[in-house]
Write a protein that holds these residues in place. Structure first.
Motif, mmCIF file in Angstrom:
data_model
loop_
_atom_site.group_PDB
_atom_site.id
_atom_site.type_symbol
_atom_site.label_atom_id
_atom_site.label_comp_id
_atom_site.label_asym_id
_atom_site.label_seq_id
_atom_site.Cartn_x
_atom_site.Cartn_y
_atom_site.Cartn_z
ATOM 1 N N UNK A 115 0.825 -1.206 0.000
ATOM 2 C CA UNK A 115 0.000 0.000 0.000
ATOM 3 C C UNK A 115 0.863 1.261 0.000
ATOM 4 N N UNK A 116 1.968 1.236 0.717
ATOM 5 C CA UNK A 116 2.835 2.406 0.817
ATOM 6 C C UNK A 116 3.406 2.786 -0.543
ATOM 7 N N UNK A 117 3.710 1.817 -1.381
ATOM 8 C CA UNK A 117 4.303 2.119 -2.687
ATOM 9 C C UNK A 117 3.260 2.262 -3.793
ATOM 10 N N UNK A 118 1.993 2.214 -3.431
ATOM 11 C CA UNK A 118 0.914 2.373 -4.406
ATOM 12 C C UNK A 118 0.837 3.823 -4.876
ATOM 13 N N UNK A 119 0.643 4.025 -6.148
ATOM 14 C CA UNK A 119 0.493 5.365 -6.711
ATOM 15 C C UNK A 119 -0.976 5.632 -6.992
ATOM 16 N N UNK A 120 -1.445 6.828 -6.640
ATOM 17 C CA UNK A 120 -2.843 7.216 -6.822
ATOM 18 C C UNK A 120 -2.937 8.428 -7.734
ATOM 19 N N UNK A 121 -3.995 8.492 -8.553
ATOM 20 C CA UNK A 121 -4.221 9.698 -9.352
ATOM 21 C C UNK A 121 -4.605 10.862 -8.447
ATOM 22 N N UNK A 122 -3.882 11.972 -8.570
ATOM 23 C CA UNK A 122 -4.170 13.167 -7.786
ATOM 24 C C UNK A 122 -3.834 14.374 -8.639
ATOM 25 N N UNK A 123 -4.822 15.203 -8.873
ATOM 26 C CA UNK A 123 -4.587 16.355 -9.738
ATOM 27 C C UNK A 123 -4.381 15.899 -11.166
ATOM 28 N N UNK A 124 -3.257 16.274 -11.737
ATOM 29 C CA UNK A 124 -2.996 15.923 -13.139
ATOM 30 C C UNK A 124 -1.943 14.832 -13.294
ATOM 31 N N UNK A 125 -1.651 14.092 -12.223
ATOM 32 C CA UNK A 125 -0.646 13.036 -12.326
ATOM 33 C C UNK A 125 -0.845 11.970 -11.270
ATOM 34 N N UNK A 126 0.159 11.116 -11.138
ATOM 35 C CA UNK A 126 0.149 10.054 -10.132
ATOM 36 C C UNK A 126 1.088 10.434 -8.998
ATOM 37 N N UNK A 127 0.712 10.051 -7.792
ATOM 38 C CA UNK A 127 1.531 10.365 -6.630
ATOM 39 C C UNK A 127 1.479 9.193 -5.653
#
Length: 65
Positions: free
Chosen positions: A13-25
């Motif tokens: 879960x810690x290394x999961x990237x989520x869509x936020x704004x205009x990119x992934x974080x």
């Protein structure tokens, strides 16, 4: 075969990237941005939360395997 510990899913879960704004974080950055936006919302009286989009069900299902 090594048995998966209960912390393996948390590590994924810690290394999961989520869509936020205009990119992934990464999740850690997304949570920091959410906490900052929550504090700013309280200060200004205007609701403007930086909520990431949730991952799809396939990504979540893969965290536990």
């Amino acid at each position: 075969m090594k048995q998966a510990s209960r912390f393996d899913g948390l590590a994924r879960l810690i290394v999961l990237y989520l869509p936020l704004g205009d990119g992934l974080t990464p999740v850690s950055v997304a949570l920091t941005r959410l906490a900052t936006s929550l504090g700013r919302s309280f200060e200004t009286g205007k609701l403007a939360l930086a909520l990431p989009e949730p991952p799809d069900s396939l990504v979540l299902a893969g965290l536990g395997s």
